[in-house]
Structure formats: structure tokens, C-alpha cells
Design an enzyme around this catalytic site. Structure first.
Site, PDB file in Angstrom:
ATOM      1  N   ALA A  63       0.840  -1.200   0.000  1.00 20.94           N
ATOM      2  CA  ALA A  63       0.000   0.000   0.000  1.00 20.94           C
ATOM      3  C   ALA A  63       0.875   1.249   0.000  1.00 20.94           C
ATOM      4  O   ALA A  63       1.941   1.288   0.608  1.00 20.94           O
ATOM      5  CB  ALA A  63      -0.918   0.005   1.221  1.00 20.94           C
ATOM      6  N   GLY A 109       1.410  -5.470   1.297  1.00 18.86           N
ATOM      7  CA  GLY A 109       0.461  -5.819   0.261  1.00 18.86           C
ATOM      8  C   GLY A 109       1.118  -6.376  -0.986  1.00 18.86           C
ATOM      9  O   GLY A 109       0.501  -7.128  -1.744  1.00 18.86           O
ATOM     10  N   GLU A 112       1.271  -9.871  -0.314  1.00 16.22           N
ATOM     11  CA  GLU A 112      -0.091 -10.400  -0.355  1.00 16.22           C
ATOM     12  C   GLU A 112      -0.549 -10.633  -1.799  1.00 16.22           C
ATOM     13  O   GLU A 112      -1.290 -11.583  -2.064  1.00 16.22           O
ATOM     14  CB  GLU A 112      -1.031  -9.459   0.397  1.00 16.22           C
ATOM     15  CG  GLU A 112      -0.776  -9.489   1.900  1.00 16.22           C
ATOM     16  CD  GLU A 112      -1.663  -8.546   2.674  1.00 16.22           C
ATOM     17  OE1 GLU A 112      -2.214  -8.968   3.709  1.00 16.22           O
ATOM     18  OE2 GLU A 112      -1.795  -7.371   2.267  1.00 16.22           O
ATOM     19  N   GLU A 132       3.407  -4.911   8.263  1.00 15.83           N
ATOM     20  CA  GLU A 132       2.309  -4.029   8.669  1.00 15.83           C
ATOM     21  C   GLU A 132       2.343  -3.668  10.147  1.00 15.83           C
ATOM     22  O   GLU A 132       2.063  -2.524  10.523  1.00 15.83           O
ATOM     23  CB  GLU A 132       0.961  -4.673   8.319  1.00 15.83           C
ATOM     24  CG  GLU A 132       0.562  -4.551   6.862  1.00 15.83           C
ATOM     25  CD  GLU A 132       1.150  -5.643   5.987  1.00 15.83           C
ATOM     26  OE1 GLU A 132       0.739  -5.761   4.825  1.00 15.83           O
ATOM     27  OE2 GLU A 132       2.040  -6.384   6.465  1.00 15.83           O
TER      28      GLU A 132
END
Length: 261
Positions: A63, A109, A112, A132
Site C-alpha cells: 500500500a 500488500g 499479499e 504491517e
């Protein structure tokens, strides 16, 4: 738009194209990636997908924390794109096989996205992490439960709770990566793997993937219970002062001051 797509034979090459931001995912890139997945699922000429990043520094840093800090993400719901998950990909189940070609850092992310793929080819210098918790956030794009599913619990918990990085070789040894190759061979090897898949009968390949990954055709999300639990926790944390502090600290290049509230 932050994403380049190119059809080569029956393989759709999807490139995250924000090298100045280590290919971090802003709103435009998020939407464009989701649209690429939708094209892969609906275009009969696409039989495999390879996703990678521009340059050799990062597959994706996850992100875009600057966009988070500055309110740069969509605030009004999008009924089509929102169910697709982070980057338009992490809960956007498609039947076409997807190969991740990891050309550098895959953080948060970014990892991910990789975990949502079916096969992984990594450059020798690639690194992986879910950091995170170091920024007051939660790996809410499927990382927390997908890592826990793929690794012995003690190893998964160490990665999740420390946010520490692991090398491409370590990821391969843990079974998280199929191949580790020299950087200059990354894209050719990933495309060759996709082509070997694309040579097979497409309906049989897609049905096999749906069975293996428990995907029901016509539904947007597998792992429903995981996503519900993850969504509840992410919403709670994102409303906290610590989540805002983590993003601010990143933008201001300083250590965050946590208040547990």
C-alpha cells in the site's frame, strides 16, 4: 494508470509500473490491477497471467502509505471493485492460473499479491515481508491467514509478528516460491512457465485450479470466514490513532510513537 498489460500468445503480462514509489499501490493502480484480473477471467485468449513490477528494486512495496496519510484512496464505495480486495487482486478469484515474477522487494500488500498467485518465480535478490505491524497496520489483504495456511505455525507467527524480511532462497526453502533465478532470467523463466501451462487444455486447467483452490465459479471470494474475520480486525485497527501515526511516521521518516489506542 500505474499498470501495463500486454498479451503475448495466450499469456497476459501485467506489470505494476510505479518505480518511483517502489511500485506501491495507489488507487489508480489498485483499480487497474483489478481490471487486468477481470480481463484474464473474461478474455478467452488469456490462458495464463504473469504479474511483475517495473525495474529491479521492487515487485511492490504494498500500500502507498503516503496516499494513506494524505487520504488518497477512494472514500465512496465501488460495488464492482471493492469485493476484489487489496490491489483489486487479493480476493479476486479467477480460474486462469497466475504466475508472480518477483523482481525485488515484495513487502506488505506486495507480498499479499504474490500470495494470491498460484506459482512464484523470484529473482535471487528478491525479499519478502509482511511489515504491517511495524506501521500500526494489519496484513488485511489475506497475508495473515495465507501465510498461516502455508507454513508451520511457529514460522508463520514469527514472520507476522516481527514483520522481518526473508530472502528469496529462504522463501523457496519454506515452499513459498517455486523457482529462484538470476535477475536477468526472471521474466523469461516466468513467461516460459506460463506458456507451459497455456499449452494445456484451458477448460481443464481452469477447472483444476478451481478444485485445488476451492473456488466456486461466479463468486468473488473464497475463504469467506477468513475474510470476514480479517475485515473486522482491519476495520478496528484502521480507526486507531496508531494506524494514523504509523503512516505519518513513514512520511516524516521517523520512528513511530505507539499509544495503543
Amino acid at each position: 494508470m500505474g499498470v501495463i498489460t500486454e498479451l503475448s500468445g495466450h499469456t497476459l503480462l501485467v506489470t505494476i509500473d510505479r518505480p518511483e514509489a517502489r511500485n506501491a499501490i495507489d488507487q489508480d493502480t489498485w483499480d487497474a490491477l483489478g481490471d487486468a484480473w477481470r480481463r484474464a477471467e473474461t478474455d478467452p485468449d488469456v490462458r495464463a497471467v504473469v504479474v511483475t513490477g517495473t525495474g529491479d528494486r521492487a515487485f511492490s512495496a504494498g500500500a502507498d502509505l503516503r496516499a494513506i496519510a494524505e487520504g488518497g484512496y477512494r472514500t465512496e464505495p465501488d460495488p464492482v471493485r471493492d469485493p476484489w480486495g487489496f490491489a483489486g487482486v487479493t480476493s479476486h478469484d479467477i480460474s486462469v492460473p497466475v504466475v508472480a515474477a518477483v523482481n525485488g522487494l515484495a513487502l506488505g500488500g506486495g507480498w499479499e499479491i504474490v500470495l494470491a498467485c498460484d506459482l512464484v518465480v523470484a529473482a535471487e535478490h528478491a525479499e519478502f515481508a509482511l511489515p504491517e505491524v511495524q506501521r500500526g497496520l494489519v496484513a488485511g489483504g489475506g497475508g495473515a491467514f495465507r501465510i498461516a495456511e502455508q507454513l508451520p505455525r511457529p514460522l508463520a507467527m514469527q514472520l507476522l509478528l516481527t514483520g522481518e524480511r526473508i530472502s528469496a532462497t529462504r522463501a523457496r526453502d519454506l515452499g513459498l516460491v517455486n523457482q529462484v533465478v538470476a535477475a536477468e532470467r526472471l521474466l523469461p523463466e516466468a513467461l516460459a512457465l506460463a506458456e507451459r501451462i497455456a499449452r494445456n487444455a484451458p477448460l481443464a486447467v481452469q477447472a483444476t485450479k478451481r478444485i485445488a483452490r476451492s473456488i466456486t465459479r461466479g463468486t468473488a471470494v473464497a475463504d469467506t470466514e477468513h475474510w470476514m474475520r480479517s475485515g473486522t480486525e482491519v476495520t478496528r485497527v484502521m480507526r486507531s490513532e496508531d494506524a494514523r501515526e504509523g503512516a505519518r511516521a513513514f512520511v516524516e521518516n521517523r520512528e513511530p510513537v505507539w499509544r495503543a489506542r
